[in-house]
Scaffold this motif. Structure first.
Motif, PDB file in Angstrom:
ATOM      1  N   LYS A   1       7.163  -2.174   2.024  1.00 58.82           N
ATOM      2  CA  LYS A   1       7.792  -1.467   3.150  1.00 58.82           C
ATOM      3  C   LYS A   1       6.920  -1.583   4.401  1.00 58.82           C
TER       4      LYS A   1
ATOM      5  N   LEU B   1       5.915   0.422  -1.851  1.00 60.97           N
ATOM      6  CA  LEU B   1       5.459   1.035  -0.595  1.00 60.97           C
ATOM      7  C   LEU B   1       4.758   0.018   0.290  1.00 60.97           C
TER       8      LEU B   1
ATOM      9  N   ALA C   1       0.035   2.785   3.304  1.00 60.83           N
ATOM     10  CA  ALA C   1       1.180   3.229   2.506  1.00 60.83           C
ATOM     11  C   ALA C   1       0.923   4.536   1.777  1.00 60.83           C
ATOM     12  N   THR C   2      -0.341   4.911   1.575  1.00 60.73           N
ATOM     13  CA  THR C   2      -0.644   6.022   0.663  1.00 60.73           C
ATOM     14  C   THR C   2      -1.481   7.148   1.259  1.00 60.73           C
TER      15      THR C   2
END
Length: 401
Positions: A264, A261, A111-112
């Motif tokens: 998701k 996030l 996510a990051t």
């Protein structure tokens, strides 16, 4: 013909711990007398109240999809656990649940991370950390926690490793593979460094939280440094303390933007963890906790047995860890010696292969965890099996010339 394998997967190695466990199982199937000390899995059974809660959930028909990152009842139990045991206040929208600790960590990284982002991974590390970073497109940066420092990261070493590209640091206390656990003072010293670098997020893997010994005070970094709460992901699960490895439930608390996030990612990959496992985890976290201390006492007794016996093995030096159910002995004194087979012990991979061949004891080489020459022993098995395994290790070490 072009390779079927993606370039991302080509950067990754299979899990060494799973490979050793599979090899030990195969040798047992072939009739070999093998003692497997490779698996990070409690030999205790899942408590009866937790199993009963799962059965009741099945009988109620709780067999449908849940929210992608966990059902409200489990998130509420996790919020209560963090408040009760760690003094951390989260709302349910700050909680992420996945099919084990691995997916929780992987979801955060995917996510990051962007290509070129760096993740500091203190070694000795759990085998999956660097490979998950690579799969997520990042670059793992290994920094060594030396044996002289209890295998723990010194603040000045952390400071030197941080660059403008550093996105995360992964902390694991108590540690797999060493059992090392950070004290309040040690966490405060790391926090002091991290305050200077606001771009760095902290992922703390607390999976072995309930397995600490000798009166050790367990603390997690957001508890010690509340000002870092807004960039800390506190990861935990039910696998180790509650002997629920096969149920596959991990969870985390963190800032809502990060959790959004991660949700998701989950919505387009695994979706929800098994509903029945989630109901079992609700009972694990909300139900009786008295057995945790009893099991920790049993593990502490095993730790003391293994440390004592390995320190009596010729050429082996075994530090005493603060927690988890692993020891990480050095074989520095055996490098260069020759096994009865004629093979020279030139590294820890050779040592573990020869030990398995000669004595039927399966352990994991230190190279898999980023620091050699060591090997990891899991003492999450019976006292009798541990005593026999350590006797065999002593015999093998004595046979090296």
């Amino acid at each position: 013909m072009s390779s079927l394998q993606s370039s991302a997967l080509a950067r990754v190695k299979p899990s060494a711990t799973l490979a050793v466990t599979a090899q030990a199982r195969e040798l047992k199937r072939q009739g070999r007398d093998v003692i497997g000390l490779g698996a990070g899995e409690p030999d205790f059974d899942t408590p009866d109240n937790i199993k009963a809660a799962a059965i009741q959930a099945i009988n109620r028909g709780e067999t449908k999809y849940t929210d992608a990152d966990g059902m409200p009842e489990l998130k509420a139990a996790i919020v209560a656990k963090f408040a009760r045991e760690n003094g951390l206040k989260y709302e349910t929208n700050q909680i992420h649940v996945a099919s084990g600790g691995k997916p929780v960590i992987y979801n955060a990284l995917v996510a990051t991370l962007n290509p070129g982002d760096e993740v500091i991974v203190p070694a000795p590390y759990w085998v999956s950390y660097p490979d998950m970073v690579l799969l997520a497109g990042g670059e793992p940066v290994t920094v060594i926690g030396q044996e002289a420092d209890g295998f723990k990261l010194r603040p000045e070493v952390l400071d030197a490793a941080i660059t403008p590209k550093t996105r995360w640091i992964i902390l694991n206390s108590p540690s797999n593979p060493t059992g090392a656990a950070y004290t309040r003072a040690e966490l405060e010293a790391l926090a002091e460094v991290l305050r200077k670098h606001p771009q760095v997020w902290i992922l703390t893997d607390d999976m072995y939280e309930h397995l600490v010994y000798g009166g050790f005070e367990y603390l997690t970094i957001a508890q010690v440094a509340p000002d870092l709460y807004d960039r800390t992901l506190t990861v935990n699960g039910v696998s180790k303390a509650y002997a629920m490895t096969g149920w596959r439930i991990g969870y985390a608390g963190g800032p809502k933007p990060l959790i959004d996030l991660m949700r998701k990612v989950a919505s387009q990959t695994t979706s929800n963890p098994a509903s029945i496992s989630q109901w079992a985890a609700v009972e694990a976290l909300n139900g009786p906790q008295d057995f945790l201390a009893e099991r920790a006492a049993a593990f502490e007794k095993r730790r003391d047995l293994v440390v004592s016996m390995l320190n009596q093995a010729e050429g082996v030096r075994c530090p005493t860890p603060e927690g988890a159910f692993y020891v990480y002995p050095s074989i520095e004194g055996l490098i260069g010696k020759t096994a009865p087979s004629g093979v020279v012990i030139d590294n820890d991979e050779t040592f573990t292969a020869e030990l398995l061949s000669a004595e039927g004891v399966a352990v994991v080489q230190g190279a898999a965890f980023g620091l050699s020459p060591y090997f990891r022993v899991s003492y999450a098995t019976s006292d009798a099996a541990l005593e026999e395994a350590c006797t065999r290790i002593q015999r093998f070490c004595a046979s090296l010339k």
